[in-house]
Design a protein around this motif. Structure first.
Motif, mmCIF file in Angstrom:
data_model
loop_
_atom_site.group_PDB
_atom_site.id
_atom_site.type_symbol
_atom_site.label_atom_id
_atom_site.label_comp_id
_atom_site.label_asym_id
_atom_site.label_seq_id
_atom_site.Cartn_x
_atom_site.Cartn_y
_atom_site.Cartn_z
ATOM 1 N N LEU A 187 0.824 -1.204 0.000
ATOM 2 C CA LEU A 187 0.000 0.000 0.000
ATOM 3 C C LEU A 187 0.860 1.256 0.000
ATOM 4 O O LEU A 187 0.668 2.172 -0.793
ATOM 5 C CB LEU A 187 -0.923 -0.020 1.221
ATOM 6 N N LEU A 218 -3.343 -7.368 -2.358
ATOM 7 C CA LEU A 218 -4.216 -6.710 -1.390
ATOM 8 C C LEU A 218 -5.318 -7.651 -0.901
ATOM 9 O O LEU A 218 -5.602 -7.738 0.299
ATOM 10 C CB LEU A 218 -4.821 -5.460 -2.006
ATOM 11 N N GLY A 221 -0.935 1.867 -8.456
ATOM 12 C CA GLY A 221 -1.356 1.203 -7.228
ATOM 13 C C GLY A 221 -0.797 -0.197 -7.093
ATOM 14 O O GLY A 221 -0.204 -0.756 -8.019
ATOM 15 N N GLN A 248 -10.894 -2.833 -0.483
ATOM 16 C CA GLN A 248 -10.308 -4.127 -0.149
ATOM 17 C C GLN A 248 -10.874 -4.776 1.139
ATOM 18 O O GLN A 248 -10.996 -6.002 1.203
ATOM 19 C CB GLN A 248 -8.787 -3.999 -0.036
ATOM 20 N N TRP A 282 -8.297 -0.038 -4.178
ATOM 21 C CA TRP A 282 -7.633 -0.175 -2.879
ATOM 22 C C TRP A 282 -8.594 0.121 -1.740
ATOM 23 O O TRP A 282 -8.620 -0.609 -0.733
ATOM 24 C CB TRP A 282 -6.446 0.794 -2.847
#
Length: 623
Positions: free
Chosen positions: A9, A144, A138, A41, A38
């Protein structure tokens, strides 16, 4: 667990925010929209928790149905009528598929573990994309997703590992049975952590950015690496063979490394979306379990009966028997227990403070002042050292025929009881099968069953179990004749004498595997079983030390190992009603018992048996 979640991240949204065209955070979020962004998640973690909640709800409903069946006559007549029926056959068919054990876990447990593993694998790999088009857009969504799934398992794993857990009340499973899920869910976390790590390395490696990324995020990476290594060590050391090599060391390192793991994991994911909530839950569950256990020790009267926990120190009598230690603890009314439960014992003062082992209680709590009896097979290590210490009290250094067994008194710490009880009162027939020192696990259920049914018959208010016949069958396989004479002869003889007085049909079959043991009538050949009162089978012996006491001649004694695949079906062929099979022994012995029970479930599923409920309560050797 989620060992490189924070790194991915931070690396993507800080170190690379200005790479590949100087993309801003708004540009990144716009590019991620609709492509597993993101910010969304944590929904994967919640999906896993919903699945686990559904599994728990199913287990709770099954437990409640089982409890209602034995508590309420109407439910019992519906689910398991005395004359059989479709419900009986369906349940027997289901049990024949679900109750077999493979590698230490039942088929039911493997279905749950496999289902969770399949779910997290599908959740990780079925959603696209695995990577963003550019590293500056990202982190890898694959990394993730797997990280958040691992985080979701963390508080669940801790809850499953507690000795005092609400899951026992909800599911009826003891902490030892729940521990299977505790270990395998931890291994699923390790799998997810590995899946989480690899995309991150691939993404930065392909971009030729590993060194720059590592330098920019050194602290977070170190936290993640330490957490990953700690989880790896926890999972590897949890395998049975490694645990048994040095149990005391396993316990210490497991606690220390677990604390280390949680601490570095928290540093690794701190303040990333809602990750702190999962870490607070993890620490809160662990700390709450410790506080609850301590509270129950300090205030044992809060819960009654066998649910009372107590940690105390008692001046116990320790007696050396052939290959066995008998520990008699005068707990009086301070500790109550039920058949099938166990306690943790510690002796030797501060020098052995970490040597805290679980032992099955080998007698039932029949009166308030009944002492607790623990039978411990002498092995290498702490039990051998204690045995040698007791033997030193004998002038000759060894027991001589006719002498009293060497003994001494010693302060012993007792923690317990733990584990789910065996509900012997629910069954009109007991089949008790044990090998060697495993007979400790069948004596207490036998004593409890005798006391419960003696009280029911004495009241004459109603016939227990709706008039179904009461019956007890005992099968004990021992290695030496001396074991028969000294280990469990007294409690077996007393229980069987009580059964005879009650008019209960009881059969005891004893098998001795040592070659010099033979029967008087046909040496070296197994003889037919004999019921209480029979004296037709008397063991021959080579000397006084191997002779059976006169009081044991009322049992069937044969040489060799029984064929359980033949013997147990013979017993059940004349059974009727609700039968509990209680068994304890080494691995191959337990496999044979379980196969026989599964085979009988299939007979019941075909409607070819008068048994309407056959339950197996099994315990294997080991910590």
């Amino acid at each position: 667990m989620g060992s490189l979640l924070a790194t991915i991240l931070v690396a993507s949204h800080h170190a690379h925010a200005h790479a590949h065209g100087g993309m801003t955070m708004a540009d990144i979020m716009a590019a991620q929209a609709g492509r597993d962004p993101w910010a969304d998640q944590p929904r994967h973690a919640m999906a896993l928790l919903y699945l686990l909640a559904a599994i728990l709800a199913t287990g709770t409903l099954c437990h409640l149905a089982r409890a209602a069946e034995h508590r309420f006559g109407a439910v019992r007549r519906l689910l398991a009528p005395a004359n059989g029926g479709l419900m009986v056959r369906w349940r027997a068919a289901a049990r024949s598929l679900l109750m077999r054990r493979y590698y230490g876990a039942t088929t039911t447990a493997w279905l749950v573990i496999g289902g969770v593993m399949l779910f997290v694998t599908v959740m990780s790999f079925s959603i696209q994309p695995y990577y963003r088009e550019m590293i500056g857009m990202g982190s890898s969504p694959l990394a993730l997703r797997s990280g958040w799934l691992a985080i979701a398992l963390m508080p669940v794993v801790v809850l499953l590992g507690l000795k005092v857990t609400p899951l026992t009340l909800l599911t009826g499973l003891s902490y030892a049975e729940l521990n299977v899920y505790h270990r395998w869910f931890s291994r699923i976390m390790l799998f997810l952590s590995t899946v989480h790590t690899i995309p991150f390395l691939v993404q930065n490696g392909n971009a030729g950015n590993l060194q720059t990324w590592f330098t920019a995020n050194r602290s977070l990476l170190v936290y993640g690496i330490v957490a990953y290594v700690a989880l790896f060590l926890i999972c590897i050391s949890s395998f049975l063979k490694l645990r048994n090599l040095a149990y005391e060391f396993f316990v210490v390192q497991h606690i220390v490394i677990s604390i280390l793991y949680i601490a570095f994991l928290w540093l690794h994911v701190h303040k990333l979306l809602v990750s702190d909530k999962y870490m607070y839950a993890t620490v809160g569950i662990w700390g709450g379990g410790i506080l609850m256990r301590s509270f129950m020790h300090i205030f044992p009267n809060v819960l009654g009966g066998e649910r009372r926990l107590r940690r105390g120190v008692f001046n116990a009598t320790i007696t050396a028997l052939p290959d066995m230690l008998q520990i008699t603890v005068p707990v009086n009314d301070q500790i109550r227990w039920a058949a099938g439960q166990h306690v943790f014992l510690r002796w030797g003062g501060m020098a052995r403070i970490m040597q805290n082992h679980p032992y099955t209680i080998a007698n039932a709590k029949l009166m308030s002042d009944t002492p607790m009896t623990i039978m411990i097979r002498v092995m290498n290590g702490v039990t051998q050292a204690l045995y040698d210490e007791v033997m030193q009290t004998s002038p000759s250094g060894m027991r001589v025929a006719g002498d009293a067994a060497p003994s001494l008194t010693k302060w012993v710490s007792v923690d317990g009881p733990y584990g789910a009880k065996i509900p012997t009162e629910r069954y009109n027939e007991l089949v008790l099968v044990a090998a060697g020192s495993g007979a400790a696990s069948i004596v207490a259920p036998l004593q409890a069953w005798v006391a419960q049914h003696a009280a029911a018959l004495a009241t004459a208010a109603r016939t227990p179990h709706e008039g179904l016949p009461l019956r007890v069958s005992v099968v004990w396989v021992a290695r030496r004749p001396a074991h028969l004479a000294t280990w469990y002869e007294t409690p077996l003889r007393e229980a069987l004498a009580s059964l005879k007085q009650l008019g209960v049909d009881a059969t005891v079959r004893v098998y001795v595997t040592q070659p010099e043991m033979a029967t008087a009538e046909t040496p070296g050949k197994a003889q037919p079983s004999a019921k209480i009162g029979s004296t037709t089978l008397v063991a021959a012996s080579s000397g006084p030390a191997d002779a059976l006491p006169e009081s044991m001649t009322g049992m069937s004694v044969a040489h060799g190992r029984p064929d359980l695949a033949v013997l147990l079906p013979q017993i059940w062929s004349t059974s009727a009603g609700r039968v509990a099979c209680v068994s304890c022994g080494p691995g191959p012995f337990m496999v044979a018992v379980e196969k026989a029970v599964v085979a009988q479930q299939r007979v019941m599923a075909r409607g070819a048996s008068r048994v309407v409920d056959l339950a197996l309560f099994a315990e294997s050797y080991g910590w």
